[in-house]
Design a protein around this motif. Structure first.
Motif, PDB file in Angstrom:
ATOM      1  N   LYS A 133      -7.654   7.883   9.056  1.00 16.47           N
ATOM      2  CA  LYS A 133      -8.686   7.000   9.602  1.00 16.47           C
ATOM      3  C   LYS A 133      -9.322   6.150   8.500  1.00 16.47           C
ATOM      4  O   LYS A 133      -9.999   5.157   8.798  1.00 16.47           O
ATOM      5  N   ARG A 134      -9.115   6.527   7.257  1.00 15.45           N
ATOM      6  CA  ARG A 134      -9.691   5.800   6.118  1.00 15.45           C
ATOM      7  C   ARG A 134      -8.643   4.973   5.364  1.00 15.45           C
ATOM      8  O   ARG A 134      -8.942   4.443   4.288  1.00 15.45           O
ATOM      9  N   ARG A 135      -7.454   4.856   5.912  1.00 20.63           N
ATOM     10  CA  ARG A 135      -6.386   4.086   5.256  1.00 20.63           C
ATOM     11  C   ARG A 135      -6.798   2.646   4.982  1.00 20.63           C
ATOM     12  O   ARG A 135      -6.646   2.136   3.870  1.00 20.63           O
ATOM     13  N   GLU A 136      -7.290   1.979   6.020  1.00 22.72           N
ATOM     14  CA  GLU A 136      -7.630   0.563   5.873  1.00 22.72           C
ATOM     15  C   GLU A 136      -8.728   0.374   4.845  1.00 22.72           C
ATOM     16  O   GLU A 136      -8.674  -0.564   4.041  1.00 22.72           O
ATOM     17  N   ARG A 137      -9.710   1.255   4.831  1.00 24.02           N
ATOM     18  CA  ARG A 137     -10.797   1.133   3.872  1.00 24.02           C
ATOM     19  C   ARG A 137     -10.291   1.312   2.443  1.00 24.02           C
ATOM     20  O   ARG A 137     -10.738   0.625   1.528  1.00 24.02           O
ATOM     21  N   CYS A 138      -9.358   2.238   2.248  1.00 23.58           N
ATOM     22  CA  CYS A 138      -8.785   2.427   0.908  1.00 23.58           C
ATOM     23  C   CYS A 138      -8.068   1.156   0.460  1.00 23.58           C
ATOM     24  O   CYS A 138      -8.221   0.703  -0.679  1.00 23.58           O
ATOM     25  N   ALA A 139      -7.264   0.595   1.361  1.00 22.63           N
ATOM     26  CA  ALA A 139      -6.517  -0.614   1.016  1.00 22.63           C
ATOM     27  C   ALA A 139      -7.462  -1.781   0.748  1.00 22.63           C
ATOM     28  O   ALA A 139      -7.272  -2.547  -0.209  1.00 22.63           O
ATOM     29  N   GLU A 140      -8.488  -1.927   1.585  1.00 21.09           N
ATOM     30  CA  GLU A 140      -9.435  -3.023   1.406  1.00 21.09           C
ATOM     31  C   GLU A 140     -10.205  -2.891   0.090  1.00 21.09           C
ATOM     32  O   GLU A 140     -10.481  -3.894  -0.587  1.00 21.09           O
ATOM     33  N   ALA A 141     -10.521  -1.646  -0.284  1.00 20.93           N
ATOM     34  CA  ALA A 141     -11.282  -1.406  -1.520  1.00 20.93           C
ATOM     35  C   ALA A 141     -10.375  -1.302  -2.743  1.00 20.93           C
ATOM     36  O   ALA A 141     -10.874  -1.259  -3.871  1.00 20.93           O
ATOM     37  N   GLY A 142      -9.052  -1.257  -2.523  1.00 19.19           N
ATOM     38  CA  GLY A 142      -8.119  -1.088  -3.634  1.00 19.19           C
ATOM     39  C   GLY A 142      -8.214   0.277  -4.290  1.00 19.19           C
ATOM     40  O   GLY A 142      -7.971   0.423  -5.491  1.00 19.19           O
ATOM     41  N   VAL A 143      -8.570   1.284  -3.495  1.00 22.55           N
ATOM     42  CA  VAL A 143      -8.732   2.653  -4.004  1.00 22.55           C
ATOM     43  C   VAL A 143      -7.449   3.449  -3.783  1.00 22.55           C
ATOM     44  O   VAL A 143      -6.960   3.556  -2.652  1.00 22.55           O
ATOM     45  N   THR A 144      -6.913   3.985  -4.853  1.00 22.59           N
ATOM     46  CA  THR A 144      -5.753   4.859  -4.750  1.00 22.59           C
ATOM     47  C   THR A 144      -6.195   6.228  -4.251  1.00 22.59           C
ATOM     48  O   THR A 144      -7.084   6.850  -4.846  1.00 22.59           O
ATOM     49  N   ALA A 145      -5.607   6.686  -3.152  1.00 25.63           N
ATOM     50  CA  ALA A 145      -5.891   8.015  -2.606  1.00 25.63           C
ATOM     51  C   ALA A 145      -4.560   8.683  -2.313  1.00 25.63           C
ATOM     52  O   ALA A 145      -3.838   8.266  -1.399  1.00 25.63           O
ATOM     53  N   ILE A 146      -4.218   9.699  -3.088  1.00 22.62           N
ATOM     54  CA  ILE A 146      -2.952  10.412  -2.917  1.00 22.62           C
ATOM     55  C   ILE A 146      -3.253  11.741  -2.246  1.00 22.62           C
ATOM     56  O   ILE A 146      -3.945  12.589  -2.803  1.00 22.62           O
ATOM     57  N   LEU A 147      -2.723  11.900  -1.049  1.00 23.92           N
ATOM     58  CA  LEU A 147      -3.059  13.056  -0.223  1.00 23.92           C
ATOM     59  C   LEU A 147      -2.068  14.194  -0.443  1.00 23.92           C
ATOM     60  O   LEU A 147      -0.866  13.989  -0.538  1.00 23.92           O
ATOM     61  N   GLY A 148      -2.599  15.405  -0.487  1.00 26.47           N
ATOM     62  CA  GLY A 148      -1.753  16.588  -0.501  1.00 26.47           C
ATOM     63  C   GLY A 148      -0.771  16.629  -1.643  1.00 26.47           C
ATOM     64  O   GLY A 148       0.435  16.795  -1.420  1.00 26.47           O
ATOM     65  N   VAL A 149      -1.252  16.524  -2.882  1.00 31.34           N
ATOM     66  CA  VAL A 149      -0.344  16.470  -4.024  1.00 31.34           C
ATOM     67  C   VAL A 149      -0.403  17.771  -4.834  1.00 31.34           C
ATOM     68  O   VAL A 149      -0.483  17.763  -6.050  1.00 31.34           O
ATOM     69  N   GLY A 150      -0.374  18.909  -4.087  1.00 25.75           N
ATOM     70  CA  GLY A 150      -0.156  20.201  -4.710  1.00 25.75           C
ATOM     71  C   GLY A 150       1.347  20.477  -4.730  1.00 25.75           C
ATOM     72  O   GLY A 150       2.143  19.577  -5.005  1.00 25.75           O
ATOM     73  N   PHE A 151       1.724  21.712  -4.407  1.00 24.50           N
ATOM     74  CA  PHE A 151       3.165  21.975  -4.286  1.00 24.50           C
ATOM     75  C   PHE A 151       3.602  21.842  -2.838  1.00 24.50           C
ATOM     76  O   PHE A 151       4.485  21.060  -2.528  1.00 24.50           O
ATOM     77  N   ASP A 152       2.977  22.647  -1.955  1.00 25.64           N
ATOM     78  CA  ASP A 152       3.248  22.446  -0.536  1.00 25.64           C
ATOM     79  C   ASP A 152       1.911  22.455   0.199  1.00 25.64           C
ATOM     80  O   ASP A 152       1.355  23.533   0.391  1.00 25.64           O
ATOM     81  N   PRO A 153       1.433  21.256   0.558  1.00 26.90           N
ATOM     82  CA  PRO A 153       2.084  19.946   0.465  1.00 26.90           C
ATOM     83  C   PRO A 153       2.083  19.384  -0.954  1.00 26.90           C
ATOM     84  O   PRO A 153       1.309  19.816  -1.798  1.00 26.90           O
ATOM     85  N   GLY A 154       2.976  18.425  -1.162  1.00 27.97           N
ATOM     86  CA  GLY A 154       3.032  17.719  -2.435  1.00 27.97           C
ATOM     87  C   GLY A 154       4.435  17.632  -2.965  1.00 27.97           C
ATOM     88  O   GLY A 154       5.196  16.739  -2.583  1.00 27.97           O
ATOM     89  N   VAL A 155       4.802  18.584  -3.823  1.00 30.59           N
ATOM     90  CA  VAL A 155       6.134  18.555  -4.424  1.00 30.59           C
ATOM     91  C   VAL A 155       7.217  18.631  -3.349  1.00 30.59           C
ATOM     92  O   VAL A 155       8.239  17.933  -3.430  1.00 30.59           O
ATOM     93  N   VAL A 156       6.978  19.439  -2.312  1.00 30.54           N
ATOM     94  CA  VAL A 156       8.002  19.540  -1.259  1.00 30.54           C
ATOM     95  C   VAL A 156       8.172  18.215  -0.514  1.00 30.54           C
ATOM     96  O   VAL A 156       9.261  17.915  -0.010  1.00 30.54           O
ATOM     97  N   ASN A 157       7.114  17.424  -0.443  1.00 29.57           N
ATOM     98  CA  ASN A 157       7.237  16.086   0.154  1.00 29.57           C
ATOM     99  C   ASN A 157       8.127  15.205  -0.712  1.00 29.57           C
ATOM    100  O   ASN A 157       8.963  14.449  -0.207  1.00 29.57           O
TER     101      ASN A 157
END
Length: 412
Positions: A133-157
């Motif tokens: 729901k915050r995708r557009e706001r991140c893009a508009e603000a130019g904010v990098t938001a990387i979701l779930g970047v542990g192992f699982d979720p994250g590396v397995v993705n």
């Protein structure tokens, strides 16, 4: 290019993040760690210095903060000059911390999906309830938001993306298998926050199959897997974060998550659940005290970070990805094996915390260098996996592959 890191949280995973950030502070710059209890932050920083983990001389400072308070987190970001926030606090604080990053322009990353304390197992896809729901706001603000970047979720993705890019022409199924074949010597414990752990398993088990969401009960669907190093292990289909983003990015494929459980764990879990002790709903005692049963169970179980000194054995976590290559059926297993004792020797945490804590630091390095500073919201499979996996090879989580050509290490 970004620098200066603020770590939110002071548990076992945060300890790994702190050590790995220190080992790479020549790239990441000044380091800060914040939690409600500043003494926990101070203890982690002390462990970093005891291990001599700082690659170069630099700042590593503790702070007290209520991470549910967006204004307080934003003030801390500004006060520290942090341009990268690694959120490894409770899953309940993800959105307040993300909001603080949107306010300040700092890059954001976490290792698990956001949860509302009052709700368990919301409607899939789970990321659609809060993060997306915050995708557009991140893009508009130019904010990098990387979701779930542990192992699982994250590396397995990243493993799923690598399989789709490099080894298969068409992906028909992605089965993520998480096996902890280690032993901590306690009668019963969870490997991370008991409240979050049990909430994961009391709701509906969602999987993506035949182009739609499928529902099962916990421990209803089991399967034995024969895996490298850990051998034959029983695992059960479980609801998990990465299923919900991989299903959106690979809708033509069946996506399932499998986790290994011992009969003892299942028996204890079943008794607790049947007694109502895993409920998140308050109850009133005969003395008139209002308590949340799940929080009581959490209070009496061992702190997961206390397991590390006695933990032995290994984990095996990876993706079995099936599809076609050159018109023929094909299958790959891309995976990592981690050792509990080796993790403790290096950073003072057990292997589960290690596998969750190393990847966000690799992601932070890629953001600092500009490779993953995408200035929008992204799940890991939406990013180039090769630089990420190359860093993990160097940082202690090497990738291996098992396919028709054999079992071998992957270099990037």
């Amino acid at each position: 290019m970004k620098k200066n890191v603020l770590i939110i949280g002071a548990g076992g995973v945060a300890q790994v993040v702190a050590h790995k950030c220190a080992q790479n502070n020549d790239v990441l710059g000044d380091l800060h760690i914040a939690s409600r209890t500043v003494s926990k932050c101070e203890a982690i920083i002390a462990s970093v210095h005891e291990k001599g983990a700082m690659k170069v001389a630099g700042r590593f400072e503790p702070h007290a903060v209520d991470a549910t308070d967006t204004a307080a987190v934003a003030a801390l970001i500004r006060g520290t000059g942090a341009e990268i926030v690694i959120n490894v606090g409770s899953a309940f604080v993800n959105m307040p911390v993300l909001e603080a990053c949107l306010e300040t322009g700092a890059a954001y990353m976490d290792t698990a999906i956001h949860e509302d304390p009052a709700k368990i197992c919301e409607t899939p896809p789970w990321y659609g309830n809060y993060e997306w729901k915050r995708r557009e706001r991140c893009a508009e603000a130019g904010v990098t938001a990387i979701l779930g970047v542990g192992f699982d979720p994250g590396v397995v993705n990243a493993y799923a993306r690598l399989a789709a890019d490099e080894y298969l022409d068409e992906v028909r199924s992605i089965d993520i298998v998480d096996i902890n074949a280690g032993s901590h010597g306690r009668w019963f414990s969870t490997n991370f926050d008991p409240e979050i752990n049990f909430r994961e398993f009391t709701g509906t088990v969602y999987s993506w199959q035949n182009g739609d969401w499928q529902s099962n009960r916990m421990f209803e669907v089991g399967q034995e897997f024969d895996l490298p190093v850990v051998g034959k292990q029983q695992a059960y289909m479980t609801g998990h974060d990465e299923v919900h983003s991989l299903a959106a990015n690979y809708p033509q494929a069946d996506v399932r998550f499998w986790m290994g459980f011992s009969d003892h764990y299942i028996n204890v879990f079943t008794v607790l659940k049947n007694l109502g002790l895993l409920s998140e709903k308050p109850v009133r005692t005969a003395e008139g005290l209002e308590v949340v049963p799940l929080k009581v169970v959490k209070a009496v179980l061992p702190d997961p970070s206390s397991l590390a000194p006695d933990y032995t054995g290994k984990t095996c976590i990876g993706d079995i990805v099936k599809g076609t290559k050159d018109g023929q059926p094909a299958e790959v297993f891309i995976y990592n094996v981690a050792d509990h004792a080796e993790a403790y020797a290096e950073v003072g945490s057990q292997g589960i915390s290690y596998t969750a804590g190393v990847p966000p630091v690799a992601a932070a390095i890629l953001v600092a260098e500009g490779t993953w500073d995408v200035r929008k919201m992204a799940n890991v499979e939406e990013l180039d996996p090769k630089p990420f996996l190359a860093l993990l090879n160097r940082m202690g989580l090497p990738t291996r592959i098992k396919d028709a050509a054999g079992d071998r290490a992957l270099e990037f």
